[in-house]
Design a protein around this motif. Structure first.
Motif, PDB file in Angstrom:
ATOM      1  N   HIS A  98       1.076  -1.154   0.382  1.00  0.00           N
ATOM      2  CA  HIS A  98      -0.326  -0.381   0.528  1.00  0.00           C
ATOM      3  C   HIS A  98       0.717   0.768   0.007  1.00  0.00           C
ATOM      4  O   HIS A  98       1.456   1.594   1.481  1.00  0.00           O
ATOM      5  N   ASP A  99       1.518   1.848  -1.396  1.00  0.00           N
ATOM      6  CA  ASP A  99       2.425   2.649  -1.145  1.00  0.00           C
ATOM      7  C   ASP A  99       2.071   3.655  -1.068  1.00  0.00           C
ATOM      8  O   ASP A  99       2.778   4.388  -1.932  1.00  0.00           O
ATOM      9  N   LEU A 100       0.520   4.388  -1.519  1.00  0.00           N
ATOM     10  CA  LEU A 100      -0.565   5.364  -1.972  1.00  0.00           C
ATOM     11  C   LEU A 100      -0.517   6.088  -0.227  1.00  0.00           C
ATOM     12  O   LEU A 100      -1.500   5.127  -0.366  1.00  0.00           O
ATOM     13  N   GLY A 105     -11.370  12.504   4.091  1.00  0.00           N
ATOM     14  CA  GLY A 105     -12.769  12.746   4.194  1.00  0.00           C
ATOM     15  C   GLY A 105     -13.284  13.120   2.549  1.00  0.00           C
ATOM     16  O   GLY A 105     -13.603  11.782   2.169  1.00  0.00           O
ATOM     17  N   ASP A 106     -13.408  13.495   2.125  1.00  0.00           N
ATOM     18  CA  ASP A 106     -14.041  13.607   0.629  1.00  0.00           C
ATOM     19  C   ASP A 106     -13.742  13.161  -0.905  1.00  0.00           C
ATOM     20  O   ASP A 106     -14.459  13.203  -1.599  1.00  0.00           O
ATOM     21  N   MET A 107     -12.482  12.632  -0.121  1.00  0.00           N
ATOM     22  CA  MET A 107     -11.266  12.778  -1.102  1.00  0.00           C
ATOM     23  C   MET A 107     -11.971  10.821  -2.007  1.00  0.00           C
ATOM     24  O   MET A 107     -11.891  10.246  -0.844  1.00  0.00           O
ATOM     25  N   CYS A 108     -12.094  10.989  -2.825  1.00  0.00           N
ATOM     26  CA  CYS A 108     -12.756   9.278  -3.502  1.00  0.00           C
ATOM     27  C   CYS A 108     -11.534   8.392  -3.689  1.00  0.00           C
ATOM     28  O   CYS A 108     -11.419   7.361  -4.076  1.00  0.00           O
ATOM     29  N   GLY A 109     -10.073   9.115  -3.824  1.00  0.00           N
ATOM     30  CA  GLY A 109      -8.938   8.520  -3.913  1.00  0.00           C
ATOM     31  C   GLY A 109      -8.689   7.866  -5.361  1.00  0.00           C
ATOM     32  O   GLY A 109      -8.358   7.001  -6.082  1.00  0.00           O
ATOM     33  N   ARG A 148      -7.981   3.187 -17.998  1.00  0.00           N
ATOM     34  CA  ARG A 148      -6.744   2.708 -17.350  1.00  0.00           C
ATOM     35  C   ARG A 148      -7.283   3.482 -15.217  1.00  0.00           C
ATOM     36  O   ARG A 148      -7.899   4.260 -15.589  1.00  0.00           O
ATOM     37  N   PHE A 149      -7.982   2.426 -14.875  1.00  0.00           N
ATOM     38  CA  PHE A 149      -7.894   2.428 -13.671  1.00  0.00           C
ATOM     39  C   PHE A 149      -6.372   2.881 -12.773  1.00  0.00           C
ATOM     40  O   PHE A 149      -5.903   1.736 -12.271  1.00  0.00           O
ATOM     41  N   GLY A 150      -5.642   3.864 -12.653  1.00  0.00           N
ATOM     42  CA  GLY A 150      -4.158   4.082 -12.357  1.00  0.00           C
ATOM     43  C   GLY A 150      -3.165   3.005 -13.038  1.00  0.00           C
ATOM     44  O   GLY A 150      -2.843   3.412 -14.433  1.00  0.00           O
ATOM     45  N   ARG A 188      -3.499  -1.486  -3.424  1.00  0.00           N
ATOM     46  CA  ARG A 188      -2.379   0.336  -3.482  1.00  0.00           C
ATOM     47  C   ARG A 188      -3.054   1.189  -2.610  1.00  0.00           C
ATOM     48  O   ARG A 188      -2.024   2.137  -2.000  1.00  0.00           O
ATOM     49  N   ARG A 189      -4.136   1.314  -3.387  1.00  0.00           N
ATOM     50  CA  ARG A 189      -4.216   2.706  -2.759  1.00  0.00           C
ATOM     51  C   ARG A 189      -5.231   2.621  -1.764  1.00  0.00           C
ATOM     52  O   ARG A 189      -5.413   3.927  -0.907  1.00  0.00           O
TER      53      ARG A 189
END
Length: 242
Positions: A98-100, A105-109, A148-150, A188-189
């Motif tokens: 898990h390197d991120l 809060g309100d961040m969806c990642g 792509r998703f990441g 990872r995220r």
């Protein structure tokens, strides 16, 4: 453009995933899913002369059969269940750490998007349909499709907006290799998800502002990562308490 029928089928799949996240089980209860998107767990449900009947709060509720999208009965006992599906060998590399930093809060990642963000602030989105749940959840996709998703290659990414704010994200894959890459990217995220069952590729996350569900269906050879804002869902539950 994605057909509304296909999107609706995916929405029903996600509804069943929501049942897992919210603690609604299917082991000891039937499930009635209406075309409006409402979902009712019940000790027993049955069809009778054009209606679907089910128990709720000790009473029998009758609904016209044309209003019912799906009626799901309790699964068989453990003794009657078929053996688990043999899964393909894990063809992806080992999962990265898990390197991120986890979203808070309100961040969806994803793409620095925020839950509740209006559609006007996200460039390139095109309306592709409306899910009927909760008065209507507008579904958008990028006009130039994001593949792509990441680090993971995916087929589709749908952005769901409720009352004008970003409410859900749905990421789809159509083969096991891409799904394993999506799984690695999700871990990872968001950290390692909690596996729902030892015999299923199904994981969930709760807390930190969002509910998440990652799942793969070996019968249809499709997988998805679904995410939902907890803050907005609390507002949804106030307006639609049932």
């Amino acid at each position: 453009m994605i057909g509304l029928k296909r999107m609706h089928n995916h929405f029903l799949t996600v509804l069943l995933g929501v049942a897992l996240l919210t603690g609604i089980g299917t082991v000891d209860a039937d499930m009635v899913i209406l075309k409006s998107g409402e979902m009712f767990p019940t000790p027993k449900a049955w069809r009778d002369n054009g209606t679907v009947n089910y128990y709720q709060d000790g009473q029998v509720v009758r609904v016209d059969e044309t209003a019912v999208e799906r009626l799901i009965h309790s699964p068989a006992t453990i003794e009657d269940q078929p053996p688990p599906v043999q899964r393909p060998a894990d063809v992806s590399p080992s999962l990265p750490p898990h390197d991120l930093p986890p979203p808070t809060g309100d961040m969806c990642g994803y793409l620095d998007l925020k839950w509740g963000q209006p559609v006007s602030q996200i460039e390139g989105l095109a309306l592709v349909g409306v899910d009927p749940a909760y008065g209507g959840v507008q579904q958008y996709a990028l006009a130039q499709r994001q593949m792509r998703f990441g680090r993971a290659r995916v087929d589709n990414i749908f952005y769901g907006f409720w009352q004008g704010g970003l409410y859900t994200l749905l990421v789809e894959t159509s083969n096991f290799i891409d799904f394993m890459d999506l799984k690695a990217e999700a871990f990872r995220r968001y950290g390692e998800g909690s596996q729902v069952s030892d015999h299923e590729e199904k994981y969930r996350w709760t807390g930190k502002g969002a509910d998440r569900l990652l799942a793969y269906d070996f019968d249809s050879d499709t997988g998805y990562l679904w995410m939902r804002s907890q803050v907005l869902h609390e507002k949804v539950k106030v307006r639609y308490p049932n």
